[in-house]
Scaffold this active site. Structure first.
Site, PDB file in Angstrom:
ATOM      1  N   TYR A   1     -11.442 -31.270 148.457  1.00  0.00           N
ATOM      2  CA  TYR A   1      -9.976 -31.376 148.541  1.00  0.00           C
ATOM      3  C   TYR A   1      -9.555 -31.892 149.919  1.00  0.00           C
ATOM      4  CZ  TYR A   1      -5.099 -29.784 148.056  1.00  0.00           C
ATOM      5  OH  TYR A   1      -3.728 -29.721 147.995  1.00  0.00           O
TER       6      TYR A   1
ATOM      7  N   ILE B   1       2.072 -23.432 149.426  1.00  0.00           N
ATOM      8  CA  ILE B   1       3.287 -23.251 148.614  1.00  0.00           C
ATOM      9  C   ILE B   1       2.855 -22.624 147.288  1.00  0.00           C
ATOM     10  CG2 ILE B   1       5.148 -24.457 147.391  1.00  0.00           C
ATOM     11  CD1 ILE B   1       4.930 -26.674 149.533  1.00  0.00           C
TER      12      ILE B   1
HETATM   13  P1  NAP Z   1       0.402 -28.038 140.252  1.00  0.00           P
HETATM   14  O1  NAP Z   1       1.460 -27.038 140.018  1.00  0.00           O
HETATM   15  O2  NAP Z   1      -0.946 -27.806 139.668  1.00  0.00           O
HETATM   16  O3  NAP Z   1       0.953 -29.471 139.809  1.00  0.00           O
HETATM   17  C1  NAP Z   1       0.135 -30.601 139.779  1.00  0.00           C
HETATM   18  C2  NAP Z   1       0.469 -31.386 138.539  1.00  0.00           C
HETATM   19  O4  NAP Z   1      -0.337 -32.591 138.544  1.00  0.00           O
HETATM   20  C3  NAP Z   1       0.114 -30.634 137.259  1.00  0.00           C
HETATM   21  O5  NAP Z   1       1.125 -30.805 136.285  1.00  0.00           O
HETATM   22  C4  NAP Z   1      -1.172 -31.309 136.836  1.00  0.00           C
HETATM   23  O6  NAP Z   1      -1.465 -31.223 135.475  1.00  0.00           O
HETATM   24  C5  NAP Z   1      -0.878 -32.739 137.244  1.00  0.00           C
HETATM   25  N1  NAP Z   1      -2.099 -33.526 137.229  1.00  0.00           N
HETATM   26  C6  NAP Z   1      -3.351 -33.122 137.561  1.00  0.00           C
HETATM   27  N2  NAP Z   1      -4.214 -34.122 137.384  1.00  0.00           N
HETATM   28  C7  NAP Z   1      -3.507 -35.183 136.935  1.00  0.00           C
HETATM   29  C8  NAP Z   1      -3.853 -36.483 136.553  1.00  0.00           C
HETATM   30  N3  NAP Z   1      -5.141 -36.906 136.580  1.00  0.00           N
HETATM   31  N4  NAP Z   1      -2.882 -37.325 136.148  1.00  0.00           N
HETATM   32  C9  NAP Z   1      -1.598 -36.904 136.105  1.00  0.00           C
HETATM   33  N5  NAP Z   1      -1.196 -35.669 136.424  1.00  0.00           N
HETATM   34  C10 NAP Z   1      -2.159 -34.805 136.842  1.00  0.00           C
HETATM   35  O7  NAP Z   1       0.156 -28.223 141.829  1.00  0.00           O
HETATM   36  P2  NAP Z   1       1.185 -28.270 143.066  1.00  0.00           P
HETATM   37  O8  NAP Z   1       0.885 -27.100 143.907  1.00  0.00           O
HETATM   38  O9  NAP Z   1       2.569 -28.524 142.585  1.00  0.00           O
HETATM   39  O10 NAP Z   1       0.620 -29.537 143.841  1.00  0.00           O
HETATM   40  C11 NAP Z   1       1.285 -30.801 143.823  1.00  0.00           C
HETATM   41  C12 NAP Z   1       0.666 -31.655 144.928  1.00  0.00           C
HETATM   42  O11 NAP Z   1       0.886 -31.013 146.186  1.00  0.00           O
HETATM   43  C13 NAP Z   1      -0.856 -31.807 144.785  1.00  0.00           C
HETATM   44  O12 NAP Z   1      -1.232 -33.108 145.186  1.00  0.00           O
HETATM   45  C14 NAP Z   1      -1.380 -30.788 145.766  1.00  0.00           C
HETATM   46  O13 NAP Z   1      -2.673 -31.142 146.218  1.00  0.00           O
HETATM   47  C15 NAP Z   1      -0.348 -30.864 146.855  1.00  0.00           C
HETATM   48  N6  NAP Z   1      -0.259 -29.698 147.714  1.00  0.00           N
HETATM   49  C16 NAP Z   1      -0.015 -28.465 147.203  1.00  0.00           C
HETATM   50  C17 NAP Z   1       0.051 -27.393 148.072  1.00  0.00           C
HETATM   51  C18 NAP Z   1       0.321 -25.998 147.580  1.00  0.00           C
HETATM   52  O14 NAP Z   1       0.137 -25.049 148.379  1.00  0.00           O
HETATM   53  N7  NAP Z   1       0.768 -25.803 146.339  1.00  0.00           N
HETATM   54  C19 NAP Z   1      -0.134 -27.563 149.452  1.00  0.00           C
HETATM   55  C20 NAP Z   1      -0.382 -28.836 149.925  1.00  0.00           C
HETATM   56  C21 NAP Z   1      -0.434 -29.896 149.044  1.00  0.00           C
HETATM   57  P3  NAP Z   1      -2.455 -30.015 134.986  1.00  0.00           P
HETATM   58  O15 NAP Z   1      -1.654 -28.773 135.126  1.00  0.00           O
HETATM   59  O16 NAP Z   1      -2.769 -30.419 133.593  1.00  0.00           O
HETATM   60  O17 NAP Z   1      -3.656 -30.049 135.909  1.00  0.00           O
END
Ligand code: NAP
Length: 226
Positions: free
Chosen positions: A165, A198
């Protein structure tokens, strides 16, 4: 209702959950039309239902928010997504927010090769494919725009069990800097955001002891009174 972004058509990937859903809502509240895309099409549609009442309708047609299904790790699917959006709205998205991302956590010494490959495929290659396809459409239209890639603070500082990651997110940041240099002359900005921790469905998989450590680390960095 604010209409700062009234002329904006925004594509949000990973819009069916967490940060992507929140970004979609905020963009819509600021007046943008939202093309919400996720690999889970039903989740993207659910996000669009949440946007009803933000000034635009949900449904079909150039004046309505719309949901799309696409796996960002597949070049053909990403190209088809941009074409479907152009067909639906008669223009390419001028704001593109790449939120689609996954984790497959394991310590380096135990990490299977497929965990590495899957995370790089979605987080890094997927962000590249979306950035490239959107940029091509924007350069063709000559309209300029803004591409925003969600990286992570983990790409800068690392985190136990997240070698794959961290590498993917550091890659997103480096790619974004490069793209910004190449696309500036076309009036297209490219920036990355590095969120800290988050709480979203993604972080539900994080063990409680790791969550506790994150919270205490945040508290130790907090300025007194804030
Ligand atoms: P999340 O709730 O899991 O949302 C991610 C979304 O992306 C999900 O709907 C997921 O679908 C979808 N997805 C995964 N693989 C995909 C693909 N190949 N094509 C299209 N859609 C896809 O995660 P989040 O926490 O909101 O994260 C959003 C972004 O912020 C990510 O890039 C993450 O790395 C980044 N981020 C998050 C945090 C945190 O603490 N939450 C911190 C820093 C950065 P599925 O549910 O089917 O997998």
């Amino acid at each position: 209702m604010a209409a700062k972004l009234r002329s904006v058509l925004a594509l949000v990937t990973g819009a069916g959950s967490g940060i992507g859903q929140a970004v979609s809502l905020r963009l819509a509240r600021e007046g943008a039309l939202v093309a919400a895309s996720d690999r889970d099409g039903a989740a993207a549609e659910e996000t669009i239902r949440l946007l009803v009442g933000t000034g635009r309708d949900a449904g079909a047609g150039p004046g309505c928010h719309a949901a799309f299904q696409a796996d960002v790790a597949q070049a053909g699917a990403v190209q088809a997504l941009i074409e479907q959006i152009q067909a639906c709205f008669s223009r390419p998205p001028s704001v593109v927010v790449s939120c689609a991302g996954i984790t497959r956590d394991e310590f380096l010494l135990r990490m299977p090769e497929d965990y590495w490959d899957e995370v790089i495929a979605v987080n890094l290659k997927g962000t590249f494919l979306v950035t490239q396809a959107a940029a091509r459409a924007l350069v063709s239209s000559g309209s300029g725009g803004s591409i925003i890639n969600i990286s992570s603070i983990v790409g800068k500082v690392g985190n136990l069990g997240q070698t794959n990651y961290a590498a993917s997110k550091a890659g997103v940041e480096g790619m974004t800097r490069n793209v910004a240099r190449e696309l500036g002359r076309h009036g297209i900005r490219c920036n990355s955001i590095l969120p800290g921790f988050i709480i979203t469905p993604m972080t539900k998989k994080v063990p409680q002891k790791v969550l506790d450590r994150e919270v205490s680390s945040c508290n130790s960095h907090r300025v007194p009174g804030h």
